[in-house]
Design a protein around this motif. Sequence first.
Motif, PDB file in Angstrom:
ATOM      1  N   UNK A 177      -8.079  -2.961   4.776  1.00 20.05           N
ATOM      2  CA  UNK A 177      -6.639  -2.721   4.619  1.00 20.05           C
ATOM      3  C   UNK A 177      -6.116  -3.434   3.374  1.00 20.05           C
ATOM      4  N   UNK A 178      -6.464  -4.704   3.235  1.00 18.25           N
ATOM      5  CA  UNK A 178      -6.000  -5.484   2.084  1.00 18.25           C
ATOM      6  C   UNK A 178      -6.484  -4.850   0.778  1.00 18.25           C
ATOM      7  N   UNK A 179      -7.764  -4.452   0.749  1.00 19.83           N
ATOM      8  CA  UNK A 179      -8.330  -3.865  -0.465  1.00 19.83           C
ATOM      9  C   UNK A 179      -7.616  -2.572  -0.838  1.00 19.83           C
ATOM     10  N   UNK A 180      -7.325  -1.742   0.171  1.00 23.63           N
ATOM     11  CA  UNK A 180      -6.692  -0.452  -0.122  1.00 23.63           C
ATOM     12  C   UNK A 180      -5.225  -0.621  -0.523  1.00 23.63           C
ATOM     13  N   UNK A 181      -4.535  -1.563   0.091  1.00 20.40           N
ATOM     14  CA  UNK A 181      -3.134  -1.786  -0.266  1.00 20.40           C
ATOM     15  C   UNK A 181      -3.038  -2.358  -1.674  1.00 20.40           C
ATOM     16  N   UNK A 182      -3.895  -3.344  -1.974  1.00 15.25           N
ATOM     17  CA  UNK A 182      -3.907  -3.921  -3.323  1.00 15.25           C
ATOM     18  C   UNK A 182      -4.256  -2.846  -4.346  1.00 15.25           C
ATOM     19  N   UNK A 183      -5.281  -2.026  -4.026  1.00 10.17           N
ATOM     20  CA  UNK A 183      -5.672  -0.970  -4.938  1.00 10.17           C
ATOM     21  C   UNK A 183      -4.585   0.065  -5.150  1.00 10.17           C
ATOM     22  N   UNK A 184      -3.840   0.350  -4.093  1.00 16.32           N
ATOM     23  CA  UNK A 184      -2.782   1.361  -4.182  1.00 16.32           C
ATOM     24  C   UNK A 184      -1.711   0.975  -5.195  1.00 16.32           C
ATOM     25  N   UNK A 185      -1.511  -0.352  -5.389  1.00 13.20           N
ATOM     26  CA  UNK A 185      -0.445  -0.801  -6.286  1.00 13.20           C
ATOM     27  C   UNK A 185      -0.958  -1.387  -7.597  1.00 13.20           C
ATOM     28  N   UNK A 186      -2.283  -1.416  -7.783  1.00 19.27           N
ATOM     29  CA  UNK A 186      -2.824  -1.977  -9.027  1.00 19.27           C
ATOM     30  C   UNK A 186      -3.718  -1.002  -9.787  1.00 19.27           C
ATOM     31  N   UNK A 187      -4.304  -0.047  -9.073  1.00 18.71           N
ATOM     32  CA  UNK A 187      -5.214   0.922  -9.680  1.00 18.71           C
ATOM     33  C   UNK A 187      -4.446   2.218  -9.937  1.00 18.71           C
ATOM     34  N   UNK A 188      -4.734   2.929 -11.025  1.00 16.21           N
ATOM     35  CA  UNK A 188      -4.071   4.220 -11.264  1.00 16.21           C
ATOM     36  C   UNK A 188      -4.187   5.137 -10.051  1.00 16.21           C
TER      37      UNK A 188
END
Length: 242
Positions: A177-188
Amino acid sequence: MTTNTVSQGQSSNQTPSALDNLRPLIVDVAVPLGSYYLFKDAFGMGTFAALAWSSVVPAVRTVWSVVKEHRTNGLAGLILVVNVVSLLLSFVSGDPRLMLAKDGAVSSTVGIGILVSVALGRPMMTAGMKPFLVKGDPKKEAAWQRLASGRAAASADFLRKERTFSLVWGVALLAECVARVVGAYTVPVDTMVWLGGVVMAGVMVLTFLVSGGLAAGPMEEMLRAEAEAEEAATRNAVAVAA
């Protein structure tokens, strides 16, 4: 002779078959998840409608357990909570990053539910793990009952491994969950659309390996040893009686 026959019949009735072991997993997890994709992909329903209709079985199962059996159905309740969370999040639209983060929020709901079940002494992942360890073998089923009830020498270690299995999955889902949320707001966004699936698949594979090595594998060995010990004790008893 009659007594032996009755005793054997009772033992047979008390030993769940492979289908009995798999039924909770099928009814509480596979049916709701499968029906969601059926309604959405095969029948062309929207996300909200598909989630709503796929919530019927877990909702009925949860209410039935509380009203008729005076207990909570952990698997059915968890799937119902996940569906409700998804329904609420489905109202949010217009922000592609928030929609990408939604899947992580659902994973966290599942992870938290699993961790709570461990804290309550009723590890939720056991229902999915047990059929693959017992494999419908009556001797292993009986060994599981002895180990889980505290009547076997290895019971304490067995119960620790049982909790560990669910603990690993709960922590893994929260990490995902943490990885996907962080990725959602930092990765294109375009990258995260496919990367989210890769992250989930990677976490699943890693969690299978870790939970298998730390818990499922040792538990399977304990089941085998307990079944063999009971069989040897039975042979010895028969030999002494003869």
